[in-house]
Design a protein around this motif. Structure first.
Motif, PDB file in Angstrom:
ATOM      1  N   HIS A   1       2.220   2.556  -0.220  1.00 36.69           N
ATOM      2  CA  HIS A   1       1.685   3.623  -1.065  1.00 36.69           C
ATOM      3  C   HIS A   1       0.177   3.683  -0.837  1.00 36.69           C
ATOM      4  O   HIS A   1      -0.468   2.650  -0.680  1.00 36.69           O
ATOM      5  CB  HIS A   1       1.926   3.326  -2.550  1.00 36.69           C
ATOM      6  CG  HIS A   1       3.368   3.153  -2.909  1.00 36.69           C
ATOM      7  ND1 HIS A   1       4.175   4.202  -3.265  1.00 36.69           N
ATOM      8  CD2 HIS A   1       4.147   2.040  -2.981  1.00 36.69           C
ATOM      9  CE1 HIS A   1       5.387   3.748  -3.540  1.00 36.69           C
ATOM     10  NE2 HIS A   1       5.391   2.438  -3.380  1.00 36.69           N
ATOM     11  N   SER A   2      -0.390   4.877  -0.870  1.00 32.89           N
ATOM     12  CA  SER A   2      -1.830   5.056  -0.722  1.00 32.89           C
ATOM     13  C   SER A   2      -2.374   5.728  -1.986  1.00 32.89           C
ATOM     14  O   SER A   2      -1.909   6.805  -2.372  1.00 32.89           O
ATOM     15  CB  SER A   2      -2.123   5.915   0.512  1.00 32.89           C
ATOM     16  OG  SER A   2      -3.506   6.095   0.674  1.00 32.89           O
ATOM     17  N   PHE A   3      -3.352   5.080  -2.609  1.00 34.50           N
ATOM     18  CA  PHE A   3      -3.956   5.561  -3.846  1.00 34.50           C
ATOM     19  C   PHE A   3      -5.453   5.770  -3.650  1.00 34.50           C
ATOM     20  O   PHE A   3      -6.106   4.984  -2.954  1.00 34.50           O
ATOM     21  CB  PHE A   3      -3.809   4.520  -4.966  1.00 34.50           C
ATOM     22  CG  PHE A   3      -2.401   4.242  -5.390  1.00 34.50           C
ATOM     23  CD1 PHE A   3      -1.831   4.936  -6.454  1.00 34.50           C
ATOM     24  CD2 PHE A   3      -1.641   3.270  -4.758  1.00 34.50           C
ATOM     25  CE1 PHE A   3      -0.530   4.655  -6.868  1.00 34.50           C
ATOM     26  CE2 PHE A   3      -0.343   2.988  -5.165  1.00 34.50           C
ATOM     27  CZ  PHE A   3       0.211   3.686  -6.223  1.00 34.50           C
ATOM     28  N   LEU A   4      -6.007   6.788  -4.279  1.00 35.93           N
ATOM     29  CA  LEU A   4      -7.457   6.926  -4.403  1.00 35.93           C
ATOM     30  C   LEU A   4      -7.814   6.283  -5.730  1.00 35.93           C
ATOM     31  O   LEU A   4      -7.228   6.622  -6.767  1.00 35.93           O
ATOM     32  CB  LEU A   4      -7.867   8.398  -4.395  1.00 35.93           C
ATOM     33  CG  LEU A   4      -9.368   8.665  -4.539  1.00 35.93           C
ATOM     34  CD1 LEU A   4     -10.163   8.076  -3.370  1.00 35.93           C
ATOM     35  CD2 LEU A   4      -9.629  10.165  -4.668  1.00 35.93           C
ATOM     36  N   CYS A   5      -8.750   5.317  -5.688  1.00 34.69           N
ATOM     37  CA  CYS A   5      -9.071   4.535  -6.884  1.00 34.69           C
ATOM     38  C   CYS A   5     -10.567   4.492  -7.142  1.00 34.69           C
ATOM     39  O   CYS A   5     -11.384   4.614  -6.229  1.00 34.69           O
ATOM     40  CB  CYS A   5      -8.577   3.099  -6.716  1.00 34.69           C
ATOM     41  SG  CYS A   5      -6.809   2.991  -6.475  1.00 34.69           S
TER      42      CYS A   5
ATOM     43  N   PHE B   1     -12.396   4.071  -3.630  1.00 28.79           N
ATOM     44  CA  PHE B   1     -11.719   3.407  -2.524  1.00 28.79           C
ATOM     45  C   PHE B   1     -10.337   4.006  -2.314  1.00 28.79           C
ATOM     46  O   PHE B   1      -9.721   4.506  -3.257  1.00 28.79           O
ATOM     47  CB  PHE B   1     -11.556   1.908  -2.807  1.00 28.79           C
ATOM     48  CG  PHE B   1     -12.852   1.184  -2.992  1.00 28.79           C
ATOM     49  CD1 PHE B   1     -13.528   0.664  -1.895  1.00 28.79           C
ATOM     50  CD2 PHE B   1     -13.407   1.027  -4.259  1.00 28.79           C
ATOM     51  CE1 PHE B   1     -14.730  -0.005  -2.058  1.00 28.79           C
ATOM     52  CE2 PHE B   1     -14.606   0.375  -4.427  1.00 28.79           C
ATOM     53  CZ  PHE B   1     -15.278  -0.151  -3.329  1.00 28.79           C
ATOM     54  N   VAL B   2      -9.866   3.931  -1.079  1.00 30.55           N
ATOM     55  CA  VAL B   2      -8.467   4.221  -0.781  1.00 30.55           C
ATOM     56  C   VAL B   2      -7.791   2.860  -0.670  1.00 30.55           C
ATOM     57  O   VAL B   2      -8.191   2.015   0.134  1.00 30.55           O
ATOM     58  CB  VAL B   2      -8.310   5.027   0.523  1.00 30.55           C
ATOM     59  CG1 VAL B   2      -6.835   5.176   0.882  1.00 30.55           C
ATOM     60  CG2 VAL B   2      -8.966   6.394   0.381  1.00 30.55           C
ATOM     61  N   ILE B   3      -6.816   2.643  -1.532  1.00 31.30           N
ATOM     62  CA  ILE B   3      -6.143   1.343  -1.599  1.00 31.30           C
ATOM     63  C   ILE B   3      -4.686   1.528  -1.208  1.00 31.30           C
ATOM     64  O   ILE B   3      -3.989   2.400  -1.740  1.00 31.30           O
ATOM     65  CB  ILE B   3      -6.259   0.740  -3.009  1.00 31.30           C
ATOM     66  CG1 ILE B   3      -7.733   0.458  -3.304  1.00 31.30           C
ATOM     67  CG2 ILE B   3      -5.396  -0.511  -3.138  1.00 31.30           C
ATOM     68  CD1 ILE B   3      -7.996  -0.144  -4.656  1.00 31.30           C
ATOM     69  N   LYS B   4      -4.252   0.703  -0.272  1.00 34.78           N
ATOM     70  CA  LYS B   4      -2.857   0.721   0.157  1.00 34.78           C
ATOM     71  C   LYS B   4      -2.125  -0.429  -0.529  1.00 34.78           C
ATOM     72  O   LYS B   4      -2.621  -1.548  -0.586  1.00 34.78           O
ATOM     73  CB  LYS B   4      -2.763   0.611   1.667  1.00 34.78           C
ATOM     74  CG  LYS B   4      -3.416   1.833   2.325  1.00 34.78           C
ATOM     75  CD  LYS B   4      -2.832   2.146   3.643  1.00 34.78           C
ATOM     76  CE  LYS B   4      -3.366   3.453   4.167  1.00 34.78           C
ATOM     77  NZ  LYS B   4      -4.665   3.413   4.715  1.00 34.78           N
ATOM     78  N   VAL B   5      -0.952  -0.113  -1.058  1.00 33.05           N
ATOM     79  CA  VAL B   5      -0.117  -1.076  -1.774  1.00 33.05           C
ATOM     80  C   VAL B   5       1.236  -1.127  -1.073  1.00 33.05           C
ATOM     81  O   VAL B   5       1.828  -0.075  -0.791  1.00 33.05           O
ATOM     82  CB  VAL B   5       0.073  -0.652  -3.249  1.00 33.05           C
ATOM     83  CG1 VAL B   5       1.108  -1.529  -3.939  1.00 33.05           C
ATOM     84  CG2 VAL B   5      -1.251  -0.685  -3.993  1.00 33.05           C
ATOM     85  N   TYR B   6       1.695  -2.340  -0.794  1.00 31.05           N
ATOM     86  CA  TYR B   6       3.027  -2.518  -0.230  1.00 31.05           C
ATOM     87  C   TYR B   6       3.988  -2.899  -1.350  1.00 31.05           C
ATOM     88  O   TYR B   6       3.736  -3.819  -2.112  1.00 31.05           O
ATOM     89  CB  TYR B   6       3.040  -3.604   0.843  1.00 31.05           C
ATOM     90  CG  TYR B   6       4.431  -3.958   1.311  1.00 31.05           C
ATOM     91  CD1 TYR B   6       5.194  -3.033   2.012  1.00 31.05           C
ATOM     92  CD2 TYR B   6       4.989  -5.188   1.018  1.00 31.05           C
ATOM     93  CE1 TYR B   6       6.485  -3.338   2.423  1.00 31.05           C
ATOM     94  CE2 TYR B   6       6.278  -5.509   1.422  1.00 31.05           C
ATOM     95  CZ  TYR B   6       7.023  -4.581   2.128  1.00 31.05           C
ATOM     96  OH  TYR B   6       8.302  -4.892   2.528  1.00 31.05           O
ATOM     97  N   GLU B   7       5.100  -2.162  -1.446  1.00 35.52           N
ATOM     98  CA  GLU B   7       6.170  -2.455  -2.406  1.00 35.52           C
ATOM     99  C   GLU B   7       7.404  -2.852  -1.601  1.00 35.52           C
ATOM    100  O   GLU B   7       7.938  -2.053  -0.832  1.00 35.52           O
ATOM    101  CB  GLU B   7       6.470  -1.217  -3.251  1.00 35.52           C
ATOM    102  CG  GLU B   7       7.613  -1.408  -4.216  1.00 35.52           C
ATOM    103  CD  GLU B   7       7.942  -0.130  -4.984  1.00 35.52           C
ATOM    104  OE1 GLU B   7       8.662  -0.247  -5.988  1.00 35.52           O
ATOM    105  OE2 GLU B   7       7.511   0.966  -4.581  1.00 35.52           O
ATOM    106  N   ASP B   8       7.849  -4.109  -1.762  1.00 36.87           N
ATOM    107  CA  ASP B   8       9.020  -4.549  -0.989  1.00 36.87           C
ATOM    108  C   ASP B   8      10.305  -4.030  -1.630  1.00 36.87           C
ATOM    109  O   ASP B   8      10.288  -3.378  -2.678  1.00 36.87           O
ATOM    110  CB  ASP B   8       9.027  -6.067  -0.787  1.00 36.87           C
ATOM    111  CG  ASP B   8       9.283  -6.879  -2.046  1.00 36.87           C
ATOM    112  OD1 ASP B   8       9.775  -6.327  -3.054  1.00 36.87           O
ATOM    113  OD2 ASP B   8       8.988  -8.082  -2.033  1.00 36.87           O
TER     114      ASP B   8
END
Length: 135
Positions: A89-93, A101-108
């Protein structure tokens, strides 16, 4: 012996012709979505979100990632997703010190989430979202 080779080659050629015959005539399936859903995702490719507004599910993914990875970030927009063995997932935070920041989150596949990448937000790309979040 020569007859067996001819028969084998003929059978192989026939199998190839019949196997390839069905490959060229297929029509792509029609997209019947209503237009307000996220675009169809293919494994490995990033799909831009049709809306930058965060859903409850996306907020929960980000919250789980903060619990696992830590940080002082508030998501302000959902940018994109990528189907892998799970989902990126890519979020603007916005950070606690008002940086973006653009933060990438991995969800398994079991729902565990972690932050995998933090990059400075590009004002040329996300300036409108950043300005509206700053007001």
């Amino acid at each position: 012996m020569r007859t067996k080779k001819v028969i084998a080659c003929t059978c192989l050629a026939a199998a190839l012709v019949f196997g390839l015959a069905g490959c060229g005539d297929k029509e792509p399936s029609a997209n019947t979505s209503s237009g307000n859903e996220e675009s169809e995702q293919l494994s490995g490719g990033w799909s831009d979100s049709s809306s930058t507004e965060l859903t409850g599910e996306q907020e929960e993914v980000f919250k789980k990632a903060l619990e696992t990875s830590g940080g002082d970030y508030t998501p302000i927009a959902y940018l994109a997703s990528q189907v892998v063995a799970g989902t990126n997932h890519s979020f603007l935070c916005k950070s606690g010190d008002d940086q973006f920041f653009v933060i990438k989150v991995y969800e398994d596949l079991q729902g565990h989430c972690e932050i995998t990448e933090v990059d400075d937000a590009d004002m040329n790309k996300y300036g409108d979202l950043i300005r509206s979040a700053s007001e």
